[in-house]
Write a protein that holds these residues in place. Structure first.
Motif, short mmCIF file in Angstrom:
data_model
loop_
_atom_site.label_atom_id
_atom_site.label_comp_id
_atom_site.label_asym_id
_atom_site.label_seq_id
_atom_site.Cartn_x
_atom_site.Cartn_y
_atom_site.Cartn_z
N PRO A 5 42.32 -6.51 46.13
CA PRO A 5 42.02 -7.43 47.23
C PRO A 5 40.79 -8.30 46.97
O PRO A 5 40.74 -9.45 47.42
N TRP A 6 39.82 -7.79 46.21
CA TRP A 6 38.62 -8.60 45.92
C TRP A 6 38.97 -9.76 45.00
O TRP A 6 38.45 -10.87 45.18
N LEU A 9 40.68 -12.41 47.06
CA LEU A 9 39.71 -13.10 47.92
C LEU A 9 38.92 -14.13 47.12
O LEU A 9 38.72 -15.27 47.59
N ILE A 10 38.51 -13.78 45.92
CA ILE A 10 37.77 -14.72 45.07
C ILE A 10 38.64 -15.92 44.70
O ILE A 10 38.18 -17.07 44.76
N ALA A 12 41.17 -17.09 46.41
CA ALA A 12 41.37 -17.88 47.63
C ALA A 12 40.15 -18.75 47.92
O ALA A 12 40.29 -19.92 48.30
N ILE A 13 38.94 -18.21 47.71
CA ILE A 13 37.72 -18.99 47.96
C ILE A 13 37.60 -20.13 46.96
O ILE A 13 37.26 -21.26 47.33
#
Length: 82
Positions: A5-6, A9-10, A12-13
């Motif tokens: 998930p990390w 998230l990275i 996506a950012i």
């Protein structure tokens, strides 16, 4: 190699920073329209066989066969009368 998930998230950012919020929402709208159009096309394909007329069309004048013509025999028996 699993994506956690990390990492998601990275990614996506980074995408949000590169393209901006407005451009991403515009692309998602276009993506949704594409899916909707695809589904409509699939539904039309599924309904298309229902509309096909399975009867053969009426023969045209050139396709109609003429009555067979009697051909005289080689001995000429049909020309003789009693």
């Amino acid at each position: 190699m699993n994506v956690g998930p990390w990492q998601l998230l990275i990614v996506a950012i980074v995408i949000l920073v590169l393209f901006g919020r407005g451009r991403i929402s515009e692309m998602m709208g276009d993506f949704g329209k594409g899916i909707k159009s695809f589904k409509q096309g699939m539904n039309e394909e599924a309904r298309a066989p229902d509309r096909i007329d399975h009867q053969s069309p009426a023969p045209t004048a050139s396709e109609k066969k003429a009555d067979p013509v009697e051909t005289p025999t080689a001995t000429g028996d049909s020309e003789k009368s009693s």
